[in-house]
Design a protein around this motif. Sequence first.
Motif, PDB file in Angstrom:
ATOM      1  N   VAL A   9      99.899  50.839  74.939  1.00 13.36           N
ATOM      2  CA  VAL A   9      98.812  51.550  75.605  1.00 13.36           C
ATOM      3  C   VAL A   9      98.446  50.831  76.896  1.00 13.36           C
ATOM      4  O   VAL A   9      98.564  49.606  76.993  1.00 13.36           O
ATOM      5  CB  VAL A   9      97.577  51.643  74.673  1.00 13.36           C
ATOM      6  CG1 VAL A   9      97.046  50.267  74.320  1.00 13.36           C
ATOM      7  CG2 VAL A   9      96.488  52.515  75.277  1.00 13.36           C
ATOM      8  N   ARG A  10      98.046  51.606  77.914  1.00 14.67           N
ATOM      9  CA  ARG A  10      97.520  51.034  79.149  1.00 14.67           C
ATOM     10  C   ARG A  10      95.998  51.117  79.103  1.00 14.67           C
ATOM     11  O   ARG A  10      95.433  52.195  78.900  1.00 14.67           O
ATOM     12  CB  ARG A  10      98.043  51.794  80.366  1.00 14.67           C
ATOM     13  CG  ARG A  10      99.521  51.582  80.639  1.00 14.67           C
ATOM     14  CD  ARG A  10      99.934  52.255  81.957  1.00 14.67           C
ATOM     15  NE  ARG A  10     101.363  52.092  82.203  1.00 14.67           N
ATOM     16  CZ  ARG A  10     102.294  52.943  81.784  1.00 14.67           C
ATOM     17  NH1 ARG A  10     101.948  54.014  81.087  1.00 14.67           N
ATOM     18  NH2 ARG A  10     103.565  52.718  82.040  1.00 14.67           N
ATOM     19  N   LEU A  11      95.357  49.992  79.292  1.00 11.78           N
ATOM     20  CA  LEU A  11      93.900  49.911  79.279  1.00 11.78           C
ATOM     21  C   LEU A  11      93.491  49.294  80.617  1.00 11.78           C
ATOM     22  O   LEU A  11      93.473  48.080  80.778  1.00 11.78           O
ATOM     23  CB  LEU A  11      93.423  49.063  78.098  1.00 11.78           C
ATOM     24  CG  LEU A  11      93.867  49.601  76.732  1.00 11.78           C
ATOM     25  CD1 LEU A  11      93.626  48.570  75.640  1.00 11.78           C
ATOM     26  CD2 LEU A  11      93.151  50.908  76.405  1.00 11.78           C
ATOM     27  N   ARG A  12      93.146  50.146  81.572  1.00  8.29           N
ATOM     28  CA  ARG A  12      93.013  49.729  82.967  1.00  8.29           C
ATOM     29  C   ARG A  12      91.625  49.226  83.328  1.00  8.29           C
ATOM     30  O   ARG A  12      91.435  48.677  84.416  1.00  8.29           O
ATOM     31  CB  ARG A  12      93.402  50.888  83.886  1.00  8.29           C
ATOM     32  CG  ARG A  12      94.883  51.246  83.795  1.00  8.29           C
ATOM     33  CD  ARG A  12      95.202  52.481  84.622  1.00  8.29           C
ATOM     34  NE  ARG A  12      94.755  52.369  85.996  1.00  8.29           N
ATOM     35  CZ  ARG A  12      95.420  51.695  86.951  1.00  8.29           C
ATOM     36  NH1 ARG A  12      96.555  51.065  86.650  1.00  8.29           N
ATOM     37  NH2 ARG A  12      94.953  51.634  88.180  1.00  8.29           N
ATOM     38  N   THR A  13      90.651  49.426  82.464  1.00  2.00           N
ATOM     39  CA  THR A  13      89.302  48.933  82.749  1.00  2.00           C
ATOM     40  C   THR A  13      88.748  48.223  81.519  1.00  2.00           C
ATOM     41  O   THR A  13      89.243  48.401  80.399  1.00  2.00           O
ATOM     42  CB  THR A  13      88.344  50.090  83.119  1.00  2.00           C
ATOM     43  OG1 THR A  13      88.117  50.905  81.959  1.00  2.00           O
ATOM     44  CG2 THR A  13      88.911  50.941  84.250  1.00  2.00           C
TER      45      THR A  13
END
Length: 215
Positions: A9-13
């Motif tokens: 998963v990408r968790l950008r914040t």
Amino acid sequence: MLAGGALFVRLRTLDELDEFWFKYREKFAFACEGKLSDQPTFLHEYEWVFGSTKAAVVRTVLRWGQSGIDCEFYDWANSDPQMHEMFFLDRDADRDSMIQKGIWSEMDETNFRADSVRRSAATYRGWWRFCNLPSGYSSSEWLSGGQGHEELIDPRMPYEEVATTLLEQTFDEWRQSDFGELESHNVESVDELIQYWKNERAKGEGYYGEENQVP
């Protein structure tokens, strides 16, 4: 969910990370986090792999079965017989030298005898290691040259058991060393990471994903 129970998963914040972890904290025991790197090989910044086991996480990070990364038994005795012989001569010489200096203890002797049984010239013929690692990564240095990790020296050890053990050792290595591109986590360290960045944000300092935060 990927094979083996892992999730990419990408968790950008920071809010995305916090919300994800609040929802899935009870499901995943381990994770790997991509760190800022010029030319990442495995994970980019803000990319995560979560899983229920260390091996599942590292399998996913290394793209096991697709990337070509594998493990093999390195036949040291046949590949470098001179160094193989020197290992045992040096081990005996070190013992004799310490005895002569009067600094050889009963515990040293006990450990020496145990090691001599486990790693004799007949039993210590080589070890299992990773192979086909990406450019720039050496099989001999992948796990700190074996320091702190049990060597797998039985060539008859089942392959899947070998692979799982080496993957688990890799996870632990990433926890202990400054790998740069990656950082591995357990539940407690993810908790601590999120709290740290929340504290930094509250103080007006830079924090995780600040540049991706919508004003």
